[in-house]
Motif scaffolding. Sequence first.
Motif, PDB file in Angstrom:
ATOM      1  N   ILE A 151       0.855  -1.180   0.000  1.00 62.64           N
ATOM      2  CA  ILE A 151       0.000   0.000   0.000  1.00 62.64           C
ATOM      3  C   ILE A 151       0.891   1.229   0.000  1.00 62.64           C
ATOM      4  CG2 ILE A 151      -0.257  -0.164   2.522  1.00 62.64           C
ATOM      5  CD1 ILE A 151      -2.845   1.198  -0.051  1.00 62.64           C
ATOM      6  N   GLY A 152       0.910   1.947  -1.094  1.00 67.99           N
ATOM      7  CA  GLY A 152       1.814   3.081  -1.224  1.00 67.99           C
ATOM      8  C   GLY A 152       3.237   2.637  -1.512  1.00 67.99           C
ATOM      9  N   GLU A 302       3.884  11.071  -1.547  1.00 65.87           N
ATOM     10  CA  GLU A 302       2.869  10.028  -1.387  1.00 65.87           C
ATOM     11  C   GLU A 302       1.694  10.596  -0.597  1.00 65.87           C
ATOM     12  OE1 GLU A 302       2.276   5.595   0.656  1.00 65.87           O
ATOM     13  OE2 GLU A 302       4.297   6.352   0.229  1.00 65.87           O
ATOM     14  N   TRP A 303       0.468  10.280  -1.051  1.00 65.76           N
ATOM     15  CA  TRP A 303      -0.746  10.760  -0.396  1.00 65.76           C
ATOM     16  C   TRP A 303      -1.757   9.628  -0.357  1.00 65.76           C
ATOM     17  CZ3 TRP A 303      -0.628  15.482   1.858  1.00 65.76           C
ATOM     18  CH2 TRP A 303       0.454  16.301   1.500  1.00 65.76           C
ATOM     19  N   ALA A 304      -2.470   9.524   0.775  1.00 64.35           N
ATOM     20  CA  ALA A 304      -3.389   8.406   0.971  1.00 64.35           C
ATOM     21  C   ALA A 304      -4.727   8.894   1.516  1.00 64.35           C
ATOM     22  CB  ALA A 304      -2.783   7.383   1.931  1.00 64.35           C
ATOM     23  N   TRP A 305      -5.772   8.143   1.191  1.00 63.90           N
ATOM     24  CA  TRP A 305      -7.127   8.399   1.667  1.00 63.90           C
ATOM     25  C   TRP A 305      -7.629   7.139   2.369  1.00 63.90           C
ATOM     26  CZ3 TRP A 305      -4.891  10.057  -2.674  1.00 63.90           C
ATOM     27  CH2 TRP A 305      -5.012  11.415  -3.026  1.00 63.90           C
ATOM     28  N   VAL A 306      -8.162   7.285   3.573  1.00 64.12           N
ATOM     29  CA  VAL A 306      -8.654   6.161   4.375  1.00 64.12           C
ATOM     30  C   VAL A 306     -10.163   6.296   4.552  1.00 64.12           C
ATOM     31  CG1 VAL A 306      -8.534   4.999   6.614  1.00 64.12           C
ATOM     32  CG2 VAL A 306      -6.449   5.946   5.594  1.00 64.12           C
ATOM     33  N   PHE A 307     -10.883   5.201   4.338  1.00 67.30           N
ATOM     34  CA  PHE A 307     -12.341   5.178   4.498  1.00 67.30           C
ATOM     35  C   PHE A 307     -12.703   3.999   5.406  1.00 67.30           C
ATOM     36  CE2 PHE A 307     -11.178   6.767   0.320  1.00 67.30           C
ATOM     37  CZ  PHE A 307     -11.869   7.968   0.242  1.00 67.30           C
ATOM     38  N   GLY A 324      -3.915  12.191   4.184  1.00 75.17           N
ATOM     39  CA  GLY A 324      -2.601  12.718   4.542  1.00 75.17           C
ATOM     40  C   GLY A 324      -1.506  12.234   3.616  1.00 75.17           C
ATOM     41  N   GLY A 325      -0.349  12.893   3.743  1.00 76.70           N
ATOM     42  CA  GLY A 325       0.795  12.503   2.931  1.00 76.70           C
ATOM     43  C   GLY A 325       1.977  13.405   3.169  1.00 76.70           C
ATOM     44  N   PHE A 326       2.966  13.287   2.296  1.00 76.58           N
ATOM     45  CA  PHE A 326       4.196  14.061   2.448  1.00 76.58           C
ATOM     46  C   PHE A 326       4.837  14.281   1.087  1.00 76.58           C
ATOM     47  CE2 PHE A 326       5.788   9.797   2.047  1.00 76.58           C
ATOM     48  CZ  PHE A 326       7.064   9.919   1.498  1.00 76.58           C
ATOM     49  N   ILE A 327       5.756  15.230   1.048  1.00 72.55           N
ATOM     50  CA  ILE A 327       6.613  15.443  -0.118  1.00 72.55           C
ATOM     51  C   ILE A 327       8.021  15.724   0.372  1.00 72.55           C
ATOM     52  CG2 ILE A 327       5.926  17.883  -0.260  1.00 72.55           C
ATOM     53  CD1 ILE A 327       6.463  17.674  -3.312  1.00 72.55           C
TER      54      ILE A 327
END
Length: 425
Positions: A151-152, A302-307, A324-327
Motif C-alpha cells: 500500500i503506497g 505520497e498521499w493516501a485516503w482512508v475510508f 494525509g501525505g508528504f513530499i
Amino acid sequence: MKQTLLAILTGVFLLSSRPVAAQIDSSLLKATGPVDTAHRGLTMDAIYSRPFLQMGKSPVSIGGYVETDWQYVATSGITVGHQFQFRRFSLFVASTIAKHIKFLSEIEYENDPTGDPGDAGDGDFEIEYAALDIELHPLLNLRGGMIVNPIGAFNQNHDGPKWEFTDRPIAMTQMLPDTWSNTGFGVYGKQYRNHWMVGYEFYLTGGFNDSIIDNAQAKTFLPAARSNPSRFTASASGEPLYTGKISVRHDRIGELGLSYMGGVYNTWRIEGAPVDSKRTVRVVDVDFNTTLPKWHTNVVTEWAWVFVQLPPDYTPEYSGRQFGGFIDIVQPVFRGKILDWGHATINLAVRGEYVDWNVGNFAATGTRMYNDTWSIMPAISFRPAQQTVLRFNYRRQQTRDITGDVIGASLGLTEGYSVGLSTYF
C-alpha cells in the motif's frame, strides 16, 4: 518469542564472524542511495534491492541496517530534554533455493512504532518479512508467507539509510500502519519496454481488526492493528484483506504508483453465527518519485485516503475518512572526495507533511471537523558512501484538535532538532 529471535541473531552473527570469503552483490547497491530514474527498477523491488553479503559458496546471503539518533523536542516551550534513541536494527537473510526459487526474511528490533517525535515506543523484536518467491514468468510470479502489503511506496521502501530524515513520514506511520505486514499469498510481475516499465502486485492476506476503532488513541487509528500478533495466524473478520498496486515508470519522467487495500475488519460472526454487520476499511494511495536530470534533484511524494465504516453510535472523534501525505525534496550540493571517501555526497533536503484524521463536518452543526497536523522539516545530510547517512533535521509542527483549537499553550508549536545516523551493513 524474544528468546528465539535472539538465538537466531546470535547464530547468524557467529556464522558471519567466521573467516570466509565474502562479496557484496554490486547490482543491489544501486538502490541504496537516492532514487535514480535512470535505474531500471520499481518501488516494488525495494524488498530485494538491498546490499547483501554472500559467504563463500553458501546459498545464504545476509545484510541489514541500523538506525539511531539524538533528539531535542519542545511543544510550546515544554520539553522532556535530550533524548537518545536506538530506533531500529534489522537483519536480512536471503537464499536462492533453486533456479527461480528464492526466499527472503527480515528480523527487526524496533523502538519507534509510531514515528511520533519524542515517543520512544515499546522496543521489541519481530519478524517483519518472510516470504518465498517462485518465478514463473516476468509477468507472473508467486509469493507467499509473511509479506509487506504494497500500500503506497513507503510501506515497502522504508529502510532508514535510504532517507535524509530521522523520522518517518507522519501520515505513513500514524495514519497508515507503516511496515504493515501480514500472512498471505499473491502474484506479481513487471515488464520493461523501451523507456517504460510496468509492474503490478496483488495479494490476499489477513488484516485489520476492531482495534482500529477501539484503541487507546480514542480515534480511528489503523496503526493500532500492528499490536495484534494473532493477525499472523487468524483473521478477526474471517475475510481476506485485498491489496493491489500498479506502478508505471518512464526512465526520463519518474514512477507513478496507484494502490488499493480493503476488506472487512470487524468480528461480525462468532462460531458461525452473525453478531454484527460487516464493516469495511479501504485505503487508496498515490505515490510518485522522480529525479530532475539537470540539477539531480530528487522528489518523492505520497498521499493516501482512508475510508472506514463505523458503527452508528460512534462519536465524531472516530472518523470515517482520513487524508494525509508528504513530499520530500532532496538537492545534492556536493559530490566528490571528502577525506578518504571518493564518492561522498552532501544534500540539502526539506519535507512537508499534512494529516487530517477527521475529514468532513459535524453532523449536528455542519461546521468543519479538524484534528489535523502539519509539519515542515528542513535537513542537511552527509553520505560518505551511499549506504551510510548522517543527518541533521529541524522540525516545526502544529496540531489542532477536532474543533480547530491548537493543542498546547501559546501557538502550540512543536519544534525540535535531531541528529541521526543510519547505515546498511
